[in-house]
Write a protein that holds these residues in place. Sequence first.
Motif, PDB file in Angstrom:
ATOM      1  N   GLY A 233     -34.586 -30.323 -11.397  1.00 26.68           N
ATOM      2  CA  GLY A 233     -34.212 -31.415 -10.504  1.00 26.68           C
ATOM      3  C   GLY A 233     -35.403 -32.268 -10.115  1.00 26.68           C
ATOM      4  N   LEU A 234     -36.556 -31.629  -9.866  1.00 24.37           N
ATOM      5  CA  LEU A 234     -37.756 -32.397  -9.542  1.00 24.37           C
ATOM      6  C   LEU A 234     -38.144 -33.320 -10.700  1.00 24.37           C
ATOM      7  N   ALA A 235     -38.074 -32.796 -11.930  1.00 17.68           N
ATOM      8  CA  ALA A 235     -38.438 -33.612 -13.095  1.00 17.68           C
ATOM      9  C   ALA A 235     -37.508 -34.802 -13.255  1.00 17.68           C
TER      10      ALA A 235
ATOM     11  N   THR B 202     -32.082 -26.043  -4.381  1.00 20.68           N
ATOM     12  CA  THR B 202     -32.218 -27.498  -4.293  1.00 20.68           C
ATOM     13  C   THR B 202     -32.955 -27.945  -3.040  1.00 20.68           C
ATOM     14  N   SER B 203     -33.038 -27.077  -2.041  1.00 22.47           N
ATOM     15  CA  SER B 203     -33.640 -27.485  -0.774  1.00 22.47           C
ATOM     16  C   SER B 203     -34.790 -26.560  -0.391  1.00 22.47           C
ATOM     17  N   MET B 204     -35.887 -27.161   0.037  1.00 24.46           N
ATOM     18  CA  MET B 204     -37.001 -26.411   0.589  1.00 24.46           C
ATOM     19  C   MET B 204     -36.967 -26.433   2.117  1.00 24.46           C
ATOM     20  N   GLU B 205     -35.866 -26.961   2.670  1.00 24.14           N
ATOM     21  CA  GLU B 205     -35.733 -27.051   4.127  1.00 24.14           C
ATOM     22  C   GLU B 205     -34.908 -25.914   4.706  1.00 24.14           C
ATOM     23  N   THR B 206     -34.163 -25.194   3.869  1.00 21.53           N
ATOM     24  CA  THR B 206     -33.385 -24.058   4.354  1.00 21.53           C
ATOM     25  C   THR B 206     -34.249 -22.801   4.309  1.00 21.53           C
ATOM     26  N   GLU B 207     -33.770 -21.750   4.954  1.00 21.87           N
ATOM     27  CA  GLU B 207     -34.506 -20.483   4.961  1.00 21.87           C
ATOM     28  C   GLU B 207     -34.026 -19.537   3.866  1.00 21.87           C
ATOM     29  N   SER B 208     -32.972 -19.898   3.137  1.00 19.94           N
ATOM     30  CA  SER B 208     -32.499 -19.043   2.051  1.00 19.94           C
ATOM     31  C   SER B 208     -33.464 -19.131   0.870  1.00 19.94           C
ATOM     32  N   TYR B 209     -33.648 -18.017   0.225  1.00 20.88           N
ATOM     33  CA  TYR B 209     -34.595 -17.849  -0.888  1.00 20.88           C
ATOM     34  C   TYR B 209     -35.995 -18.304  -0.475  1.00 20.88           C
ATOM     35  N   ARG B 210     -36.406 -17.834   0.686  1.00 24.39           N
ATOM     36  CA  ARG B 210     -37.706 -18.182   1.256  1.00 24.39           C
ATOM     37  C   ARG B 210     -38.884 -17.782   0.359  1.00 24.39           C
ATOM     38  N   PRO B 211     -38.820 -16.629  -0.368  1.00 22.27           N
ATOM     39  CA  PRO B 211     -39.971 -16.252  -1.201  1.00 22.27           C
ATOM     40  C   PRO B 211     -40.372 -17.329  -2.205  1.00 22.27           C
ATOM     41  N   ALA B 212     -39.403 -18.014  -2.798  1.00 19.80           N
ATOM     42  CA  ALA B 212     -39.736 -19.067  -3.756  1.00 19.80           C
ATOM     43  C   ALA B 212     -40.453 -20.220  -3.059  1.00 19.80           C
ATOM     44  N   ARG B 213     -40.005 -20.556  -1.861  1.00 19.91           N
ATOM     45  CA  ARG B 213     -40.660 -21.646  -1.116  1.00 19.91           C
ATOM     46  C   ARG B 213     -42.091 -21.277  -0.763  1.00 19.91           C
TER      47      ARG B 213
ATOM     48  N   LEU C  45     -43.610 -32.214   3.577  1.00 21.93           N
ATOM     49  CA  LEU C  45     -43.719 -31.641   2.240  1.00 21.93           C
ATOM     50  C   LEU C  45     -42.442 -30.913   1.856  1.00 21.93           C
ATOM     51  N   ARG C  46     -41.852 -30.186   2.784  1.00 19.35           N
ATOM     52  CA  ARG C  46     -40.600 -29.486   2.480  1.00 19.35           C
ATOM     53  C   ARG C  46     -39.499 -30.488   2.155  1.00 19.35           C
ATOM     54  N   ARG C  47     -39.474 -31.593   2.874  1.00 13.41           N
ATOM     55  CA  ARG C  47     -38.469 -32.626   2.601  1.00 13.41           C
ATOM     56  C   ARG C  47     -38.738 -33.294   1.259  1.00 13.41           C
ATOM     57  N   ALA C  48     -40.004 -33.558   0.945  1.00 13.55           N
ATOM     58  CA  ALA C  48     -40.356 -34.273  -0.283  1.00 13.55           C
ATOM     59  C   ALA C  48     -40.086 -33.446  -1.535  1.00 13.55           C
ATOM     60  N   THR C  49     -39.920 -32.129  -1.394  1.00 18.23           N
ATOM     61  CA  THR C  49     -39.615 -31.271  -2.546  1.00 18.23           C
ATOM     62  C   THR C  49     -38.189 -30.759  -2.506  1.00 18.23           C
ATOM     63  N   SER C  50     -37.365 -31.356  -1.665  1.00 12.11           N
ATOM     64  CA  SER C  50     -35.929 -31.046  -1.614  1.00 12.11           C
ATOM     65  C   SER C  50     -35.173 -32.091  -2.423  1.00 12.11           C
ATOM     66  N   LEU C  51     -34.342 -31.640  -3.346  1.00 11.18           N
ATOM     67  CA  LEU C  51     -33.709 -32.566  -4.293  1.00 11.18           C
ATOM     68  C   LEU C  51     -32.805 -33.570  -3.602  1.00 11.18           C
ATOM     69  N   ASP C  52     -32.131 -33.164  -2.512  1.00 10.92           N
ATOM     70  CA  ASP C  52     -31.225 -34.097  -1.849  1.00 10.92           C
ATOM     71  C   ASP C  52     -31.971 -35.260  -1.217  1.00 10.92           C
TER      72      ASP C  52
END
Length: 377
Positions: free
Chosen positions: A81-83, A105-116, A128-135
């Motif tokens: 999605g980033l690409a 798709t979102s770096m703003e949620t707390e789900s799957y935090r390890p990847a973030r 930065l979290r917003r800028a790497t969130s696909l939405d």
Amino acid sequence: MTTHLIVLPGGGYAMHAPHEAEPIVAWLTGLGLSASAFRYPLNVPHPAPLLALRSEIRRRREQGAERIGVVGFSAGGHLAGLAALAPGEDPRESVQFAVLGYAITSMETESYRPARLILLGDNASPDLRRATSLDALVSAGSPPFFLWHTAEDIYVPPEHTYRRATGRLPGTGGTRSREGHLPRGRHTAAQRGHRTAVPRRDRPDPGATLVIVGAAGAVGGFALETAKADGLTVLAYASDADHAAVRNLGADQVVLRHQDAATDIRHVLPDGAPALIDGAALNARALGAVADGGALVSLKGWTGPTECGITIHPISSFSAATDTALLDRLARQAEKGELTLRVGDLLPASHAAEAHQRLAAGGVRGRLVLDFANPQW
């Protein structure tokens, strides 16, 4: 016009899931499509994975591809999605369409935090979290997307796909779909889990074999009963002292512990276990019990290295803690008696340190319950 698909396996930016790489390429090739798997850098911060993917896109274009599509799963879906949504200045890095399966798709949620945490670190700014969130990246010039997820995904909740599919275009009142003139598909299937990848049946094949190491423990016992509810044949690896307990939980066969897990289990399953849940934190020592190309579920976060084409599925309770659909399902199973709520011991709350010590020592059968109504007894 020549089209090439780049397949990006998932793995939480910490590993590459093997079944989301070459098997997907083989399936696409069988459909007459040109495809390749790309293993982007792991355990490195943003934008290193994106820059590596952009380089691969340029390389494919230089080899003659006119249109590039990206197919990504889980964390690989986030990178895809980033690409597609944040292309570089070089037009050779552009993406013409994207297919995302159960993507982060979102770096703003707390789900799957390890990847973030791997990608952005522990102190990432809100910007930065917003800028790497696909939405947040979609625009009127974004390429078409096809999004799919599974309703029972306990690792990356379907919310991620809905956020990408139903967000709003900047400066408009429309959604990032038909109203925003951005063609997309969004499909959510029920009763499939994370890492579905290649299409398969909604439920495991009736009678498919699962081996559970540590089946007498609290988590192992729950795994045994849920597997039986799904129609699986379950072999429980346990000590002689736990034989009756795991039988009562529904094990079809008990493999007694005599030597090591690999030797004992292969005495019963010469080709190894097609799927194994490691509830005893054997980690690498459990690999020898798994069949070539099989699957090993790690309950303590172990990710490998692996061998013989075995796929390791590390799981945690982070995402499940907020998955109300999953928790409701487990509650219903407990109410129906499909899950046994075993209490190993009842202790006064003042004995919390003792409870932690007993858990750390292992061998606890059932849950240790602290009594806060009478904390001192």
